[in-house]
Design an enzyme around this catalytic site. Structure first.
Site, PDB file in Angstrom:
ATOM      1  N   HIS A  66       0.844  -1.196   0.000  1.00  0.00           N
ATOM      2  CA  HIS A  66       0.000   0.000   0.000  1.00  0.00           C
ATOM      3  C   HIS A  66       0.871   1.234   0.000  1.00  0.00           C
ATOM      4  O   HIS A  66       1.930   1.241   0.632  1.00  0.00           O
ATOM      5  CB  HIS A  66      -0.925   0.011   1.229  1.00  0.00           C
ATOM      6  N   ASP A 113      -7.887  -5.510  -0.404  1.00  0.00           N
ATOM      7  CA  ASP A 113      -8.328  -6.398  -1.481  1.00  0.00           C
ATOM      8  C   ASP A 113      -7.996  -7.867  -1.253  1.00  0.00           C
ATOM      9  O   ASP A 113      -8.558  -8.736  -1.916  1.00  0.00           O
ATOM     10  CB  ASP A 113      -7.694  -5.951  -2.810  1.00  0.00           C
TER      11      ASP A 113
HETATM   12  N1  CMC Z   1       4.108  -7.568  -4.392  1.00  0.00           N
HETATM   13  C1  CMC Z   1       5.458  -7.564  -4.447  1.00  0.00           C
HETATM   14  N2  CMC Z   1       6.200  -6.477  -4.193  1.00  0.00           N
HETATM   15  C2  CMC Z   1       5.559  -5.374  -3.843  1.00  0.00           C
HETATM   16  C3  CMC Z   1       4.152  -5.310  -3.752  1.00  0.00           C
HETATM   17  C4  CMC Z   1       3.435  -6.464  -4.043  1.00  0.00           C
HETATM   18  N3  CMC Z   1       2.109  -6.470  -3.988  1.00  0.00           N
HETATM   19  N4  CMC Z   1       3.782  -4.073  -3.390  1.00  0.00           N
HETATM   20  C5  CMC Z   1       4.903  -3.363  -3.265  1.00  0.00           C
HETATM   21  N5  CMC Z   1       5.989  -4.147  -3.536  1.00  0.00           N
HETATM   22  C6  CMC Z   1       7.378  -3.750  -3.512  1.00  0.00           C
HETATM   23  C7  CMC Z   1       7.743  -3.119  -4.846  1.00  0.00           C
HETATM   24  O1  CMC Z   1       8.204  -4.078  -5.758  1.00  0.00           O
HETATM   25  C8  CMC Z   1       8.819  -2.150  -4.429  1.00  0.00           C
HETATM   26  O2  CMC Z   1       9.987  -2.882  -4.192  1.00  0.00           O
HETATM   27  P1  CMC Z   1      11.418  -2.287  -4.582  1.00  0.00           P
HETATM   28  O3  CMC Z   1      11.559  -1.036  -3.745  1.00  0.00           O
HETATM   29  O4  CMC Z   1      12.353  -3.379  -4.244  1.00  0.00           O
HETATM   30  O5  CMC Z   1      11.335  -1.977  -6.048  1.00  0.00           O
HETATM   31  C9  CMC Z   1       8.329  -1.648  -3.070  1.00  0.00           C
HETATM   32  O6  CMC Z   1       7.525  -2.712  -2.555  1.00  0.00           O
HETATM   33  C10 CMC Z   1       7.482  -0.373  -3.165  1.00  0.00           C
HETATM   34  O7  CMC Z   1       6.400  -0.645  -4.050  1.00  0.00           O
HETATM   35  P2  CMC Z   1       5.765   0.394  -5.059  1.00  0.00           P
HETATM   36  O8  CMC Z   1       5.028  -0.325  -6.114  1.00  0.00           O
HETATM   37  O9  CMC Z   1       6.795   1.388  -5.489  1.00  0.00           O
HETATM   38  O10 CMC Z   1       4.772   1.116  -4.087  1.00  0.00           O
HETATM   39  P3  CMC Z   1       3.600   2.079  -4.510  1.00  0.00           P
HETATM   40  O11 CMC Z   1       3.283   2.853  -3.318  1.00  0.00           O
HETATM   41  O12 CMC Z   1       3.935   2.813  -5.749  1.00  0.00           O
HETATM   42  O13 CMC Z   1       2.425   1.070  -4.891  1.00  0.00           O
HETATM   43  C11 CMC Z   1       0.671  -0.476  -4.704  1.00  0.00           C
HETATM   44  C12 CMC Z   1       1.437   0.673  -4.011  1.00  0.00           C
HETATM   45  C13 CMC Z   1      -0.598  -0.751  -3.925  1.00  0.00           C
HETATM   46  C14 CMC Z   1       0.292  -0.064  -6.130  1.00  0.00           C
HETATM   47  C15 CMC Z   1       1.573  -1.721  -4.738  1.00  0.00           C
HETATM   48  O14 CMC Z   1       1.823  -2.158  -3.427  1.00  0.00           O
HETATM   49  C16 CMC Z   1       0.972  -2.841  -5.569  1.00  0.00           C
HETATM   50  O15 CMC Z   1       1.126  -2.846  -6.783  1.00  0.00           O
HETATM   51  N6  CMC Z   1       0.251  -3.800  -4.923  1.00  0.00           N
HETATM   52  C17 CMC Z   1      -0.425  -4.853  -5.642  1.00  0.00           C
HETATM   53  C18 CMC Z   1      -1.739  -4.349  -6.190  1.00  0.00           C
HETATM   54  C19 CMC Z   1      -2.775  -4.164  -5.106  1.00  0.00           C
HETATM   55  O16 CMC Z   1      -2.951  -5.018  -4.249  1.00  0.00           O
HETATM   56  N7  CMC Z   1      -3.498  -3.035  -5.176  1.00  0.00           N
HETATM   57  C20 CMC Z   1      -4.544  -2.709  -4.213  1.00  0.00           C
HETATM   58  C21 CMC Z   1      -4.171  -1.519  -3.390  1.00  0.00           C
HETATM   59  S1  CMC Z   1      -5.166  -1.320  -1.911  1.00  0.00           S
HETATM   60  C22 CMC Z   1      -6.742  -1.067  -2.448  1.00  0.00           C
HETATM   61  C23 CMC Z   1      -6.947   0.228  -3.113  1.00  0.00           C
HETATM   62  O17 CMC Z   1      -6.783   1.287  -2.500  1.00  0.00           O
HETATM   63  O18 CMC Z   1      -7.295   0.183  -4.274  1.00  0.00           O
END
Ligand code: CMC
Length: 389
Positions: free
Chosen positions: A275, A326
């Site tokens: 998140h 989710d």
């Molecule tokens: N699986 C594996 N690695 C992850 C995940 C994940 N679900 N989420 C974050 N990471 C890692 C990511 O690879 C990165 O690692 P590194 O720094 O080594 O490159 C680090 O954690 C930071 O992640 P980010 O993608 O830069 O973080 P963000 O704040 O831009 O994205 C997010 C947040 C929710 C988009 C992301 O965690 C994600 O893609 N999660 C999976 C999709 C998901 O479950 N979405 C629902 C979000 S909650 C409900 C809503 O509000 O809609």
């Protein structure tokens, strides 16, 4: 494609560059507060745990729209307004019956919500009173759209909405063609409460951005649905269930730990985890995990819950990443018999309350939302005639 690596770019003119607007505060709001370190979520003053224990979805709608809880006559009035507006205008129903049965339910919901504006005498941004009416109308009609499309695509008779009962009760009735039991209604109601509002997420930001151009609330909600549909936002719940169903297909050989580790090794995201704001367990996920465990035992789907727990532990051990809203909502919906591709629609029929509350708040204190982009392309190139390119 240009590489967007800014290391060698002069950014001195742009002091606030922030990819993904991480940590940027663009608005003030009374709608919700998130403490990402503590794992705390508050809707207009009330902790999500308090609301989960005591409120109904209708009370939460009133709370978000008015920043206070309703008294009993206000609540009764809101409930009867919602009931009175459940029916869809016939052209919208006709669209739902005749559109492509293989269409994504979120696309159909987005198009149908957009059409609703034509039947609400929408003329521009509207007064606060008109906007409250529009918020009620969309909250009342979205469940009808979702249930009607699911039945139409399965060749089933569309079930007209009831003239009584809660949003949760009526939705399950229209979806399944039979009245739900108290437990199923309570589960659905709690899911609606947990998904209603969540700060400046991508879809709420979209809704506020559209509002800020002085466009109407239906346009703002239509845009927000488009944003919520993506798998990095609301679409993750469907993706989580598809993952678990893939594991189920492996006939007793499913290994959720290896599955998770392999995906991580390939640098793939595991849906339902991570998140932008929470750096600990999402407080909504606590409630959903509890429900998921209980429902999976009741329905003999313990395996799905066990695999979810195994993935959760692996993600914690490997990446120190916790589940978001989710992750467990997927198995909760599955246990009450809802098809995976409808999960994001259910998120939508709840979140419309938060989007509309933000719309009203933005309209009352508006400024056009207009960030800037750092241009990294070339400048003033010589024109090359077509035949020379
Ligand atoms: N699986 C594996 N690695 C992850 C995940 C994940 N679900 N989420 C974050 N990471 C890692 C990511 O690879 C990165 O690692 P590194 O720094 O080594 O490159 C680090 O954690 C930071 O992640 P980010 O993608 O830069 O973080 P963000 O704040 O831009 O994205 C997010 C947040 C929710 C988009 C992301 O965690 C994600 O893609 N999660 C999976 C999709 C998901 O479950 N979405 C629902 C979000 S909650 C409900 C809503 O509000 O809609």
């Amino acid at each position: 494609m240009a590489q967007h690596n800014l290391e060698n770019v002069d950014t001195s003119e742009y002091p606030h560059i922030n990819k993904g607007l991480d940590g940027i505060v663009a608005f003030s709001t009374t709608k919700s507060f998130i403490d990402g370190q503590k794992g705390e979520l508050i809707y207009s003053g009330y902790n999500i745990d308090t609301l989960a224990e005591n409120a109904t979805f209708e009370e939460v709608c009133f709370l978000l729209w008015h920043d206070r809880l309703p008294n009993s006559s206000e609540l009764e009035e809101l409930k009867s307004d919602l009931i009175a507006q459940r029916e869809l205008p016939s052209p919208v129903l006709e669209y739902i019956k005749t559109t492509n049965k293989d269409a994504e339910p979120m696309s159909v919901l987005r198009s149908a919500v957009s059409m609703l504006a034509d039947f609400q005498a929408v003329k521009g941004k509207g007064s606060e009173e008109e906007n409250l009416k529009h918020a009620v109308a969309m909250t009342a009609q979205m469940p009808t759209i979702i249930a009607a499309f699911d039945r139409a695509r399965n060749g089933l008779e569309i079930v007209a909405p009831l003239n009584e009962g809660s949003t949760a009760f009526n939705f399950l009735y229209m979806l399944n063609g039979e009245k739900p039991g108290t437990a199923a209604e309570k589960t659905m109601d709690l899911c609606l409460i947990l998904h209603a509002e969540h700060g400046m997420n991508a879809s709420t930001f979209t809704a506020r951005t559209i509002c800020a151009t002085e466009s109407d609330m239906f346009s703002a909600v239509t845009g927000a649905i488009g944003a919520l549909k993506g798998p990095l936002h609301g679409g993750a719940n469907t993706a989580v269930m598809n993952t678990l169903l893939e594991l189920q297909k492996q006939n007793g050989k499913a290994d959720p730990v290896a599955f998770t580790k392999e995906k991580l090794a390939r640098k793939e995201k595991i849906m339902g985890f991570g998140h932008r704001v929470y750096k600990t367990f999402d407080p909504r996920a606590f409630h959903l995990q509890k429900m998921s465990k209980q429902l999976s035992e009741e329905t003999g789907q313990e395996k799905l819950y066990d695999w979810s727990e195994a993935m959760l532990k692996t993600m914690k051990n490997e990446k120190n990443i916790d589940p978001n809203v989710d992750f467990f909502s997927a198995t909760v919906y599955y246990s009450i018999g809802i098809k995976p591709d409808l999960y994001t629609c259910i998120f939508t029929m709840s979140r419309v309350s938060g989007w509309s509350a933000h719309y009203i708040e933005q309209a009352a204190n508006n400024r056009l939302i207009r960030p800037r982009a750092l241009y990294i392309g070339e400048k003033n190139l010589d024109w090359v005639p077509l035949e020379d390119r």
